[in-house]
Design an enzyme around this catalytic site. Structure first.
Site, PDB file in Angstrom:
ATOM      1  N   ASP A  67       0.769  -1.238   0.016  1.00  0.00           N
ATOM      2  CA  ASP A  67      -0.152   0.218  -0.150  1.00  0.00           C
ATOM      3  C   ASP A  67       0.934   1.057  -0.116  1.00  0.00           C
ATOM      4  OD1 ASP A  67      -2.092   1.842   0.061  1.00  0.00           O
ATOM      5  OD2 ASP A  67      -2.778   1.137   2.096  1.00  0.00           O
ATOM      6  N   ALA A  68       1.094   1.648  -1.029  1.00  0.00           N
ATOM      7  CA  ALA A  68       2.097   2.783  -1.463  1.00  0.00           C
ATOM      8  C   ALA A  68       1.451   4.190  -1.986  1.00  0.00           C
ATOM      9  CB  ALA A  68       3.240   2.357  -2.245  1.00  0.00           C
ATOM     10  N   LYS A  69       0.359   4.014  -2.737  1.00  0.00           N
ATOM     11  CA  LYS A  69      -0.313   4.960  -3.503  1.00  0.00           C
ATOM     12  C   LYS A  69       0.368   5.968  -4.138  1.00  0.00           C
ATOM     13  CE  LYS A  69      -3.996   4.816   0.148  1.00  0.00           C
ATOM     14  NZ  LYS A  69      -3.337   4.060   0.893  1.00  0.00           N
ATOM     15  N   ARG A  70       1.452   5.256  -4.756  1.00  0.00           N
ATOM     16  CA  ARG A  70       2.264   5.998  -5.683  1.00  0.00           C
ATOM     17  C   ARG A  70       1.220   6.657  -7.060  1.00  0.00           C
ATOM     18  NH1 ARG A  70       5.854   6.246  -1.795  1.00  0.00           N
ATOM     19  NH2 ARG A  70       7.321   4.582  -1.734  1.00  0.00           N
ATOM     20  N   THR A  80      -0.659  -0.326  -4.646  1.00  0.00           N
ATOM     21  CA  THR A  80      -1.595   0.527  -4.901  1.00  0.00           C
ATOM     22  C   THR A  80      -1.157   1.816  -5.462  1.00  0.00           C
ATOM     23  OG1 THR A  80      -1.337   1.709  -2.646  1.00  0.00           O
ATOM     24  CG2 THR A  80      -3.007  -0.116  -2.900  1.00  0.00           C
TER      25      THR A  80
END
Length: 270
Positions: free
Chosen positions: A93-96, A120
């Site tokens: 879960d990094a939401k790059r 993510t």
């Protein structure tokens, strides 16, 4: 195996739509772990080992590791999951969200350094911010779509060409971007009507659903809105309610009991 193959197998083998989020906060660790250099790894690995047969995926949140200079423990944790619990996919879960060579480096970070099975990604910058992740054809790319936070409506609920922005993201993901067949979407449990809408647009695409447990999302409404005809299709995430179910040396046993209850509640409505 591809990410979606692993996920499908875990849904069946563990009879579970539960994803356990790994958000380690040392301030909440039991006393016997506090002050240890490897406390983050030991805490998360104990949770993983106690719950691996109850889940369809694990989701470590990178900020909880990076803020404490514990990226090496994140690497070790993902390696531990792959070695001890093969077949359970790990979602970083990094939401790059970036473009070009920077996005390429983020993809290398997620898939080569940390060896996650999925990551993510924020799709706000468009297709070229997603494509570098799709260059890894067996890896999952899970795009933010309708997030569980109240402020998500500031942008995601705006109208664009006759539909909401989140609906447009879902349509792009399903119809144009999913060249690898490994794209999924994040849709919050706090918005079951939107889960149903995304499911209608995307067919059987996997949905990562945060927001139950500590965030108060309704499990019955979530499952009814998001399950596929095969009663799968969901990774329903719970983090704090499982991680911190206990505070003593038996914290992992308490986490297992919480995971068992959550899986049972989810399965009640499948």
């Amino acid at each position: 195996m591809t990410f979606t193959d692993q996920l499908a197998a875990a849904w069946q083998d563990n009879d579970s739509l539960l994803c356990v989020g790994l958000d380690p906060d040392p301030a909440k660790f039991p006393a016997h772990l506090k002050g240890r250099d490897d406390a983050i790894f030991e805490f998360c690995a104990a949770i993983v080992d106690a719950t691996a047969d109850l889940v369809c995926s694990f989701k470590p949140q990178i900020a909880y590791f990076a803020a404490r200079r514990a990226e090496d423990q994140l690497e070790a944790l993902i390696a531990h999951i792959h070695e001890k619990h093969p077949g359970i996919p790990v979602i970083l879960d990094a939401k790059r969200g970036d473009i070009g060579s920077t996005a390429e480096q983020y993809a290398v970070e997620a898939f080569e350094r940390f060896r996650a099975d999925a990551v993510t990604v924020n799709p706000y910058m468009g297709r070229d911010s997603v494509e570098p992740y799709l260059a890894f054809p067996d890896k999952g790319v899970i795009l933010l779509c309708r997030t569980s936070n109240p402020g998500g409506s500031d942008l995601q609920f705006l109208e664009a060409n006759g539909e909401k922005v989140y609906e447009h993201v879902a349509r792009l993901a399903a119809e144009k971007w999913n060249t690898s067949g490994q794209i999924g979407l994040v849709v919050g449990a706090t918005f079951p009507a939107e889960i149903a809408r995304v499911r209608a647009i995307t067919g059987d695409m996997p949905l990562l659903v945060p927001g139950i447990g500590a965030q108060g999302g309704d499990v019955e409404a979530t499952v009814n809105a998001g399950k596929t005809a095969k009663t799968t299709g969901l990774m329903i995430n719970s983090s704090r309610a499982i991680l911190y179910a206990g505070h003593g040396e038996d914290f992992a046993d308490a986490a297992r009991r919480a995971a068992e209850r959550t899986r049972a509640e989810i399965n009640l409505y499948r």
